[in-house]
Motif scaffolding. Structure first.
Motif, PDB file in Angstrom:
ATOM      1  N   ALA A 168      -8.964  -6.564  17.933  1.00 53.77           N
ATOM      2  CA  ALA A 168     -10.151  -7.160  17.307  1.00 53.77           C
ATOM      3  C   ALA A 168     -10.833  -6.158  16.378  1.00 53.77           C
ATOM      4  CB  ALA A 168     -11.121  -7.631  18.388  1.00 53.77           C
ATOM      5  N   ILE A 169     -11.523  -6.672  15.372  1.00 57.20           N
ATOM      6  CA  ILE A 169     -12.159  -5.849  14.341  1.00 57.20           C
ATOM      7  C   ILE A 169     -13.581  -5.495  14.766  1.00 57.20           C
ATOM      8  CG2 ILE A 169     -12.754  -5.704  11.893  1.00 57.20           C
ATOM      9  CD1 ILE A 169      -9.736  -6.140  12.467  1.00 57.20           C
ATOM     10  N   SER A 170     -13.872  -4.209  14.823  1.00 56.29           N
ATOM     11  CA  SER A 170     -15.224  -3.777  15.175  1.00 56.29           C
ATOM     12  C   SER A 170     -16.119  -3.784  13.938  1.00 56.29           C
ATOM     13  CB  SER A 170     -15.196  -2.370  15.785  1.00 56.29           C
ATOM     14  OG  SER A 170     -14.886  -1.411  14.785  1.00 56.29           O
ATOM     15  N   ALA A 171     -17.426  -3.811  14.179  1.00 56.85           N
ATOM     16  CA  ALA A 171     -18.393  -3.800  13.071  1.00 56.85           C
ATOM     17  C   ALA A 171     -18.274  -2.517  12.258  1.00 56.85           C
ATOM     18  CB  ALA A 171     -19.807  -3.966  13.620  1.00 56.85           C
ATOM     19  N   GLU A 172     -17.975  -1.404  12.930  1.00 55.86           N
ATOM     20  CA  GLU A 172     -17.848  -0.117  12.237  1.00 55.86           C
ATOM     21  C   GLU A 172     -16.639  -0.113  11.308  1.00 55.86           C
ATOM     22  OE1 GLU A 172     -20.294   0.066  15.673  1.00 55.86           O
ATOM     23  OE2 GLU A 172     -18.146  -0.405  15.615  1.00 55.86           O
ATOM     24  N   GLU A 173     -15.526  -0.655  11.791  1.00 55.18           N
ATOM     25  CA  GLU A 173     -14.325  -0.740  10.952  1.00 55.18           C
ATOM     26  C   GLU A 173     -14.578  -1.639   9.752  1.00 55.18           C
ATOM     27  OE1 GLU A 173     -10.410  -0.458  13.709  1.00 55.18           O
ATOM     28  OE2 GLU A 173     -11.719  -2.169  14.087  1.00 55.18           O
ATOM     29  N   GLN A 174     -15.192  -2.771  10.003  1.00 51.74           N
ATOM     30  CA  GLN A 174     -15.479  -3.721   8.933  1.00 51.74           C
ATOM     31  C   GLN A 174     -16.335  -3.070   7.852  1.00 51.74           C
ATOM     32  OE1 GLN A 174     -17.683  -7.185  10.175  1.00 51.74           O
ATOM     33  NE2 GLN A 174     -17.021  -8.389   8.414  1.00 51.74           N
ATOM     34  N   ALA A 175     -17.386  -2.361   8.255  1.00 52.52           N
ATOM     35  CA  ALA A 175     -18.268  -1.693   7.292  1.00 52.52           C
ATOM     36  C   ALA A 175     -17.504  -0.646   6.485  1.00 52.52           C
ATOM     37  CB  ALA A 175     -19.440  -1.054   8.029  1.00 52.52           C
ATOM     38  N   GLN A 176     -16.643   0.101   7.142  1.00 48.78           N
ATOM     39  CA  GLN A 176     -15.870   1.141   6.455  1.00 48.78           C
ATOM     40  C   GLN A 176     -14.916   0.522   5.436  1.00 48.78           C
ATOM     41  OE1 GLN A 176     -13.423   3.499   9.071  1.00 48.78           O
ATOM     42  NE2 GLN A 176     -12.324   4.445   7.364  1.00 48.78           N
ATOM     43  N   TRP A 177     -14.234  -0.561   5.834  1.00 51.67           N
ATOM     44  CA  TRP A 177     -13.276  -1.202   4.921  1.00 51.67           C
ATOM     45  C   TRP A 177     -13.981  -1.806   3.714  1.00 51.67           C
ATOM     46  CZ3 TRP A 177     -10.442  -4.051   9.469  1.00 51.67           C
ATOM     47  CH2 TRP A 177      -9.672  -3.114  10.174  1.00 51.67           C
ATOM     48  N   ILE A 178     -15.154  -2.411   3.940  1.00 49.40           N
ATOM     49  CA  ILE A 178     -15.903  -3.001   2.821  1.00 49.40           C
ATOM     50  C   ILE A 178     -16.308  -1.921   1.832  1.00 49.40           C
ATOM     51  CG2 ILE A 178     -18.081  -4.126   2.213  1.00 49.40           C
ATOM     52  CD1 ILE A 178     -17.773  -5.786   4.782  1.00 49.40           C
ATOM     53  N   GLN A 179     -16.707  -0.767   2.366  1.00 46.93           N
ATOM     54  CA  GLN A 179     -17.082   0.356   1.498  1.00 46.93           C
ATOM     55  C   GLN A 179     -15.884   0.821   0.667  1.00 46.93           C
ATOM     56  OE1 GLN A 179     -18.523   3.855   3.621  1.00 46.93           O
ATOM     57  NE2 GLN A 179     -20.222   4.031   2.167  1.00 46.93           N
ATOM     58  N   GLU A 180     -14.721   0.886   1.292  1.00 48.88           N
ATOM     59  CA  GLU A 180     -13.513   1.315   0.582  1.00 48.88           C
ATOM     60  C   GLU A 180     -13.070   0.271  -0.445  1.00 48.88           C
ATOM     61  OE1 GLU A 180     -10.661   2.230   3.617  1.00 48.88           O
ATOM     62  OE2 GLU A 180     -11.825   3.938   4.370  1.00 48.88           O
ATOM     63  N   ILE A 181     -13.189  -1.007  -0.092  1.00 48.86           N
ATOM     64  CA  ILE A 181     -12.813  -2.083  -1.016  1.00 48.86           C
ATOM     65  C   ILE A 181     -13.686  -2.043  -2.267  1.00 48.86           C
ATOM     66  CG2 ILE A 181     -12.851  -4.596  -1.319  1.00 48.86           C
ATOM     67  CD1 ILE A 181     -11.901  -4.781   1.631  1.00 48.86           C
ATOM     68  N   SER A 182     -14.971  -1.702  -2.083  1.00 50.97           N
ATOM     69  CA  SER A 182     -15.894  -1.690  -3.228  1.00 50.97           C
ATOM     70  C   SER A 182     -15.515  -0.638  -4.269  1.00 50.97           C
ATOM     71  CB  SER A 182     -17.333  -1.460  -2.751  1.00 50.97           C
ATOM     72  OG  SER A 182     -17.480  -0.140  -2.269  1.00 50.97           O
ATOM     73  N   LYS A 183     -14.691   0.321  -3.878  1.00 48.99           N
ATOM     74  CA  LYS A 183     -14.268   1.366  -4.806  1.00 48.99           C
ATOM     75  C   LYS A 183     -13.048   0.963  -5.637  1.00 48.99           C
ATOM     76  CE  LYS A 183     -15.846   4.946  -1.597  1.00 48.99           C
ATOM     77  NZ  LYS A 183     -15.409   6.007  -0.678  1.00 48.99           N
ATOM     78  N   VAL A 184     -12.418  -0.150  -5.262  1.00 47.20           N
ATOM     79  CA  VAL A 184     -11.211  -0.585  -5.981  1.00 47.20           C
ATOM     80  C   VAL A 184     -11.602  -1.108  -7.357  1.00 47.20           C
ATOM     81  CG1 VAL A 184      -9.300  -2.234  -5.985  1.00 47.20           C
ATOM     82  CG2 VAL A 184      -9.997  -1.136  -3.843  1.00 47.20           C
ATOM     83  N   THR A 185     -10.883  -0.669  -8.379  1.00 45.26           N
ATOM     84  CA  THR A 185     -11.132  -1.160  -9.739  1.00 45.26           C
ATOM     85  C   THR A 185      -9.892  -1.870 -10.263  1.00 45.26           C
ATOM     86  OG1 THR A 185     -10.416   0.955 -10.677  1.00 45.26           O
ATOM     87  CG2 THR A 185     -12.775   0.682 -10.253  1.00 45.26           C
ATOM     88  N   LEU A 186     -10.099  -2.787 -11.187  1.00 45.90           N
ATOM     89  CA  LEU A 186      -9.000  -3.540 -11.791  1.00 45.90           C
ATOM     90  C   LEU A 186      -8.915  -3.200 -13.270  1.00 45.90           C
ATOM     91  CD1 LEU A 186      -9.621  -7.038 -10.150  1.00 45.90           C
ATOM     92  CD2 LEU A 186      -7.991  -5.292  -9.432  1.00 45.90           C
ATOM     93  N   SER A 187      -7.698  -3.099 -13.756  1.00 49.10           N
ATOM     94  CA  SER A 187      -7.493  -2.784 -15.167  1.00 49.10           C
ATOM     95  C   SER A 187      -7.864  -3.998 -16.027  1.00 49.10           C
ATOM     96  CB  SER A 187      -6.029  -2.411 -15.405  1.00 49.10           C
ATOM     97  OG  SER A 187      -5.214  -3.567 -15.261  1.00 49.10           O
ATOM     98  N   PRO A 188      -8.155  -3.777 -17.332  1.00 47.32           N
ATOM     99  CA  PRO A 188      -8.438  -4.901 -18.229  1.00 47.32           C
ATOM    100  C   PRO A 188      -7.299  -5.918 -18.272  1.00 47.32           C
ATOM    101  CG  PRO A 188      -9.092  -2.833 -19.252  1.00 47.32           C
ATOM    102  CD  PRO A 188      -8.374  -2.474 -17.988  1.00 47.32           C
ATOM    103  N   ASN A 189      -6.053  -5.445 -18.208  1.00 46.06           N
ATOM    104  CA  ASN A 189      -4.913  -6.370 -18.206  1.00 46.06           C
ATOM    105  C   ASN A 189      -4.919  -7.268 -16.977  1.00 46.06           C
ATOM    106  OD1 ASN A 189      -3.949  -5.408 -20.632  1.00 46.06           O
ATOM    107  ND2 ASN A 189      -2.483  -3.985 -19.705  1.00 46.06           N
ATOM    108  N   THR A 190      -5.230  -6.687 -15.814  1.00 47.74           N
ATOM    109  CA  THR A 190      -5.284  -7.472 -14.581  1.00 47.74           C
ATOM    110  C   THR A 190      -6.392  -8.522 -14.667  1.00 47.74           C
ATOM    111  OG1 THR A 190      -4.520  -5.548 -13.313  1.00 47.74           O
ATOM    112  CG2 THR A 190      -5.555  -7.342 -12.068  1.00 47.74           C
ATOM    113  N   LEU A 191      -7.544  -8.119 -15.191  1.00 50.42           N
ATOM    114  CA  LEU A 191      -8.643  -9.077 -15.338  1.00 50.42           C
ATOM    115  C   LEU A 191      -8.289 -10.190 -16.302  1.00 50.42           C
ATOM    116  CD1 LEU A 191     -11.627  -6.555 -15.429  1.00 50.42           C
ATOM    117  CD2 LEU A 191     -11.046  -8.113 -13.567  1.00 50.42           C
ATOM    118  N   ALA A 192      -7.546  -9.856 -17.347  1.00 48.79           N
ATOM    119  CA  ALA A 192      -7.118 -10.873 -18.313  1.00 48.79           C
ATOM    120  C   ALA A 192      -6.187 -11.884 -17.655  1.00 48.79           C
ATOM    121  CB  ALA A 192      -6.409 -10.208 -19.503  1.00 48.79           C
TER     122      ALA A 192
END
Length: 200
Positions: A168-192
């Motif tokens: 099961a997913i703990s609140a601490e793990e969830q918070a950490q993963w959300i923080q890491e996901i927020s750092k992901v960037t997409l290239s202009p080609n991917t957005l297109a």
């Protein structure tokens, strides 16, 4: 067990005995995991309550607030809850509509599930939150005869599942993963490409 194996086992557990609807449960769980609000749409009897129970069971020691006919008042601090569920939501009810607006705009660390049998475009726009709800999951009205037989065989049995604490997913793990996901960037080609898919 690595993270990939853990997720595979978790998804297998929460989709057990839900024939032809596994994908919808998985999608709902992943959306709740990243704390993006979603609307679960389906006619009465389509299994939305079961889906919500299964998604909730994936989170370790989750504090769940269920707003509906029995519970109508918001508590003082909604951020004390990990998961907020609007059960049988209707924008015709002013109290429910007001509660949803408050939760959508003020939530910080909550996953939000809105469940209802009104068409999403109507329910969400009349509630003035359509631009805040990331996803709509529309449960199909019908299933194959084989899946129906399977559901009838398990009807009346305990439809809940037990997710082992180690998975099961703990609140601490969830918070950490959300923080890491927020750092992901997409290239202009991917957005297109995403833009073209959206147009299609």
């Amino acid at each position: 067990m690595n993270l990939r194996q853990r997720f595979a086992e978790l998804l297998q557990i929460i989709t057990k005995d839900i024939p032809e609807r596994e994908y919808y449960v998985q999608l709902g769980f992943l959306t709740a995991l990243i704390q993006e609000p979603f609307y679960l749409y389906g006619r009465p009897g389509c299994g939305s309550s079961l889906f919500i129970r299964r998604i909730s069971s994936a989170f370790k020691d989750a504090r769940v607030l269920k707003l509906g006919k029995k519970q109508r008042q918001l508590p003082d601090n909604i951020n004390d809850f990990n998961l907020i569920i609007f059960d049988n939501f209707t924008p015709n009810d002013e109290q429910s509509k007001s509660n949803l607006q408050i939760v959508i705009h003020d939530h910080e660390k909550n996953s939000i599930i809105i469940s209802g049998d009104q068409k999403p475009e109507s329910a969400l726009s009349r509630s003035e939150v359509s631009d805040q709800v990331t996803l709509t999951i529309m449960l199909p009205d019908s299933i194959s005869s084989e899946a129906l037989c399977k559901l009838l065989q398990i009807h009346g049995t305990d439809s809940n599942v037990n997710v082992p604490p180690a998975i099961a997913i703990s609140a601490e793990e969830q918070a950490q993963w959300i923080q890491e996901i927020s750092k992901v960037t997409l290239s202009p080609n991917t957005l297109a490409v995403i833009g073209k898919v959206a147009e299609t």
